[in-house]
Design a protein around this motif. Sequence first.
Motif, PDB file in Angstrom:
ATOM      1  N   ARG A  30      12.714   6.333  10.907  1.00  0.00           N
ATOM      2  CA  ARG A  30      12.563   5.204  11.724  1.00  0.00           C
ATOM      3  C   ARG A  30      11.799   3.889  11.248  1.00  0.00           C
ATOM      4  NH1 ARG A  30      12.268   9.609  15.481  1.00  0.00           N
ATOM      5  NH2 ARG A  30      14.433   9.811  16.384  1.00  0.00           N
ATOM      6  N   LEU A  31      11.240   4.123  10.022  1.00  0.00           N
ATOM      7  CA  LEU A  31      10.307   3.120   9.247  1.00  0.00           C
ATOM      8  C   LEU A  31      11.152   2.299   8.721  1.00  0.00           C
ATOM      9  CD1 LEU A  31       7.711   5.434   7.417  1.00  0.00           C
ATOM     10  CD2 LEU A  31       7.175   3.963   9.573  1.00  0.00           C
ATOM     11  N   PRO A  32      10.611   0.650   8.728  1.00  0.00           N
ATOM     12  CA  PRO A  32      11.782  -0.281   8.236  1.00  0.00           C
ATOM     13  C   PRO A  32      11.949  -0.241   6.774  1.00  0.00           C
ATOM     14  CG  PRO A  32       9.354  -1.156   8.709  1.00  0.00           C
ATOM     15  CD  PRO A  32       9.576   0.544   9.201  1.00  0.00           C
ATOM     16  N   PRO A  33      12.942  -0.803   6.354  1.00  0.00           N
ATOM     17  CA  PRO A  33      13.355  -0.658   4.774  1.00  0.00           C
ATOM     18  C   PRO A  33      12.220  -1.542   4.270  1.00  0.00           C
ATOM     19  CG  PRO A  33      14.855  -1.942   5.999  1.00  0.00           C
ATOM     20  CD  PRO A  33      13.905  -1.200   6.888  1.00  0.00           C
ATOM     21  N   VAL A  34      11.540  -1.274   3.036  1.00  0.00           N
ATOM     22  CA  VAL A  34      10.757  -2.104   2.270  1.00  0.00           C
ATOM     23  C   VAL A  34      10.949  -1.772   0.701  1.00  0.00           C
ATOM     24  CG1 VAL A  34       8.826  -2.408   4.237  1.00  0.00           C
ATOM     25  CG2 VAL A  34       8.629  -0.539   2.622  1.00  0.00           C
ATOM     26  N   ARG A  35      10.476  -2.532  -0.094  1.00  0.00           N
ATOM     27  CA  ARG A  35      10.676  -2.078  -1.518  1.00  0.00           C
ATOM     28  C   ARG A  35       9.422  -1.015  -2.006  1.00  0.00           C
ATOM     29  NH1 ARG A  35       7.668  -3.939  -5.193  1.00  0.00           N
ATOM     30  NH2 ARG A  35       6.840  -5.676  -4.296  1.00  0.00           N
ATOM     31  N   ALA A  36       8.342  -1.042  -1.591  1.00  0.00           N
ATOM     32  CA  ALA A  36       7.471  -0.160  -1.795  1.00  0.00           C
ATOM     33  C   ALA A  36       6.361  -0.289  -0.700  1.00  0.00           C
ATOM     34  CB  ALA A  36       6.705  -0.637  -3.275  1.00  0.00           C
ATOM     35  N   GLU A  37       5.573   1.028  -0.792  1.00  0.00           N
ATOM     36  CA  GLU A  37       4.446   0.938   0.391  1.00  0.00           C
ATOM     37  C   GLU A  37       3.460   1.807  -0.026  1.00  0.00           C
ATOM     38  OE1 GLU A  37       6.844   1.991   3.656  1.00  0.00           O
ATOM     39  OE2 GLU A  37       6.725   4.231   3.316  1.00  0.00           O
ATOM     40  N   VAL A  38       2.126   1.762   0.452  1.00  0.00           N
ATOM     41  CA  VAL A  38       1.044   2.667   0.222  1.00  0.00           C
ATOM     42  C   VAL A  38       0.834   3.259   1.638  1.00  0.00           C
ATOM     43  CG1 VAL A  38      -1.481   2.482  -0.268  1.00  0.00           C
ATOM     44  CG2 VAL A  38       0.187   1.224  -1.559  1.00  0.00           C
ATOM     45  N   ALA A  39       0.334   4.639   1.382  1.00  0.00           N
ATOM     46  CA  ALA A  39      -0.157   5.194   2.800  1.00  0.00           C
ATOM     47  C   ALA A  39      -1.540   5.556   2.848  1.00  0.00           C
ATOM     48  CB  ALA A  39       0.740   6.686   2.741  1.00  0.00           C
ATOM     49  N   VAL A  40      -2.132   5.462   4.035  1.00  0.00           N
ATOM     50  CA  VAL A  40      -3.323   5.651   4.384  1.00  0.00           C
ATOM     51  C   VAL A  40      -3.406   7.183   4.839  1.00  0.00           C
ATOM     52  CG1 VAL A  40      -5.433   5.098   5.170  1.00  0.00           C
ATOM     53  CG2 VAL A  40      -3.888   3.466   4.225  1.00  0.00           C
ATOM     54  N   VAL A  41      -4.087   8.246   4.275  1.00  0.00           N
ATOM     55  CA  VAL A  41      -4.423   9.440   5.060  1.00  0.00           C
ATOM     56  C   VAL A  41      -6.090   9.643   4.939  1.00  0.00           C
ATOM     57  CG1 VAL A  41      -2.134  10.274   4.440  1.00  0.00           C
ATOM     58  CG2 VAL A  41      -4.046  10.911   3.115  1.00  0.00           C
ATOM     59  N   GLY A  42      -6.307  10.724   6.006  1.00  0.00           N
ATOM     60  CA  GLY A  42      -7.697  11.002   5.924  1.00  0.00           C
ATOM     61  C   GLY A  42      -8.057  11.748   7.238  1.00  0.00           C
ATOM     62  N   ARG A  43      -9.073  12.116   7.546  1.00  0.00           N
ATOM     63  CA  ARG A  43      -9.823  12.737   8.636  1.00  0.00           C
ATOM     64  C   ARG A  43      -9.824  11.822   9.823  1.00  0.00           C
ATOM     65  NH1 ARG A  43     -14.515  13.901   9.578  1.00  0.00           N
ATOM     66  NH2 ARG A  43     -15.453  12.829   7.849  1.00  0.00           N
ATOM     67  N   SER A  44      -9.748  12.476  11.254  1.00  0.00           N
ATOM     68  CA  SER A  44      -9.800  11.339  12.259  1.00  0.00           C
ATOM     69  C   SER A  44     -10.745  10.182  12.357  1.00  0.00           C
ATOM     70  CB  SER A  44      -9.412  12.470  13.415  1.00  0.00           C
ATOM     71  OG  SER A  44      -8.476  13.191  13.402  1.00  0.00           O
ATOM     72  N   ASN A  45     -11.912  10.851  11.688  1.00  0.00           N
ATOM     73  CA  ASN A  45     -13.114   9.559  12.116  1.00  0.00           C
ATOM     74  C   ASN A  45     -13.516   9.122  10.678  1.00  0.00           C
ATOM     75  OD1 ASN A  45     -14.222  12.219  11.365  1.00  0.00           O
ATOM     76  ND2 ASN A  45     -15.910  11.937  13.111  1.00  0.00           N
ATOM     77  N   VAL A  46     -12.773   8.999   9.709  1.00  0.00           N
ATOM     78  CA  VAL A  46     -12.954   8.640   8.295  1.00  0.00           C
ATOM     79  C   VAL A  46     -13.320   7.096   8.155  1.00  0.00           C
ATOM     80  CG1 VAL A  46     -10.989   8.751   7.250  1.00  0.00           C
ATOM     81  CG2 VAL A  46     -13.004   9.354   6.031  1.00  0.00           C
ATOM     82  N   GLY A  47     -12.620   6.419   9.197  1.00  0.00           N
ATOM     83  CA  GLY A  47     -12.632   5.079   9.187  1.00  0.00           C
ATOM     84  C   GLY A  47     -11.370   4.349   8.759  1.00  0.00           C
TER      85      GLY A  47
ATOM     86  N   ARG B 247      -2.454 -10.441   3.356  1.00  0.00           N
ATOM     87  CA  ARG B 247      -2.024 -10.703   4.565  1.00  0.00           C
ATOM     88  C   ARG B 247      -1.466  -9.261   5.029  1.00  0.00           C
ATOM     89  NH1 ARG B 247       1.374 -14.852   3.862  1.00  0.00           N
ATOM     90  NH2 ARG B 247       2.793 -13.871   5.290  1.00  0.00           N
ATOM     91  N   LEU B 248      -2.026  -8.706   6.268  1.00  0.00           N
ATOM     92  CA  LEU B 248      -1.454  -7.557   6.794  1.00  0.00           C
ATOM     93  C   LEU B 248      -0.881  -7.923   8.142  1.00  0.00           C
ATOM     94  CD1 LEU B 248      -3.993  -4.496   6.097  1.00  0.00           C
ATOM     95  CD2 LEU B 248      -1.811  -4.812   5.188  1.00  0.00           C
ATOM     96  N   GLU B 249       0.356  -7.603   8.427  1.00  0.00           N
ATOM     97  CA  GLU B 249       0.847  -7.688   9.959  1.00  0.00           C
ATOM     98  C   GLU B 249       1.175  -6.347  10.705  1.00  0.00           C
ATOM     99  OE1 GLU B 249       0.747 -10.544  11.899  1.00  0.00           O
ATOM    100  OE2 GLU B 249      -0.071 -12.018  10.438  1.00  0.00           O
ATOM    101  N   PHE B 250       0.974  -6.054  11.703  1.00  0.00           N
ATOM    102  CA  PHE B 250       1.547  -4.797  12.327  1.00  0.00           C
ATOM    103  C   PHE B 250       3.055  -5.159  12.612  1.00  0.00           C
ATOM    104  CE2 PHE B 250       2.723  -2.369  16.122  1.00  0.00           C
ATOM    105  CZ  PHE B 250       2.450  -1.132  15.639  1.00  0.00           C
ATOM    106  N   VAL B 251       3.857  -3.930  12.320  1.00  0.00           N
ATOM    107  CA  VAL B 251       5.226  -4.261  12.310  1.00  0.00           C
ATOM    108  C   VAL B 251       5.774  -3.254  13.656  1.00  0.00           C
ATOM    109  CG1 VAL B 251       7.622  -3.956  11.284  1.00  0.00           C
ATOM    110  CG2 VAL B 251       5.520  -4.836  10.049  1.00  0.00           C
ATOM    111  N   MET B 252       5.269  -2.123  13.191  1.00  0.00           N
ATOM    112  CA  MET B 252       5.994  -1.055  14.380  1.00  0.00           C
ATOM    113  C   MET B 252       5.045   0.305  14.045  1.00  0.00           C
ATOM    114  SD  MET B 252       9.324   0.244  12.656  1.00  0.00           S
ATOM    115  CE  MET B 252       9.588   1.223  13.957  1.00  0.00           C
ATOM    116  N   SER B 253       5.429   1.260  15.033  1.00  0.00           N
ATOM    117  CA  SER B 253       4.928   2.591  14.967  1.00  0.00           C
ATOM    118  C   SER B 253       6.278   3.435  15.182  1.00  0.00           C
ATOM    119  CB  SER B 253       3.990   2.970  16.150  1.00  0.00           C
ATOM    120  OG  SER B 253       2.996   2.154  16.265  1.00  0.00           O
ATOM    121  N   ALA B 254       6.291   4.376  14.202  1.00  0.00           N
ATOM    122  CA  ALA B 254       7.376   5.516  14.185  1.00  0.00           C
ATOM    123  C   ALA B 254       7.004   6.708  14.120  1.00  0.00           C
ATOM    124  CB  ALA B 254       8.179   5.218  12.934  1.00  0.00           C
TER     125      ALA B 254
END
Length: 194
Positions: free
Chosen positions: A18-35, A6-13
């Motif tokens: 300013r990101l919320p405290p979490v135990r661990a996270e994964v980032a998504v990076v890529g070109r502007s129109n990569v999908g 399950r994924l739920e939008f939390v916030m934009s920073a």
Amino acid sequence: MAPPFRLEFVMSADHVDRLPPVRAEVAVVGRSNVGKSSLINALGNRKALAHVSKTPGRTQLLNCFAIGKGETALIDCPGYGYAAAPGRVRAQWRPMIERYLLQRAQLAMIMVLVDGEIGPTKLDVQMLDWLRSNVRPHTVVATKHDKVKSSARLGRRAELASGCQLDPDDIVWVSAEKGTGIEHLRDLVRLWLS
């Protein structure tokens, strides 16, 4: 059996602090129109979780999506390359993204999305070189698997891997449109966050 993803939008920073405290996270990076948005929607099994725009560069902040009960998260970073945003806004993205990728202690993995149909661009290679030089954990995810003709897939896999300086088996291939590889990627995200 794996727990539901399950994924739920939390916030934009606009800053890593300013990101919320979490135990661990994964980032998504890529070109502007990569999908990126389409992939996030496919991972979360929801159509409008992340806004998919016909105009590249709509993601202008670090968008945080809680995974499961919210102890872990997925962070969608602004796309690099062409983007329909003013130059002064784009100029702020790079330091914001670099600070996040270098300073966020909870960051377990960076998914670098590369367009499977066209292969790695100069900007993708620059991003991979930067991640390697800064010893950041990353995995290349090739999007748009469905756009590559089945007869060309073996060659495309080899070309894309070579362009990313990786073995073909090191690349995760997905199609947000057809669902190809999405469950495998969910399993990898669970593993990275465990």
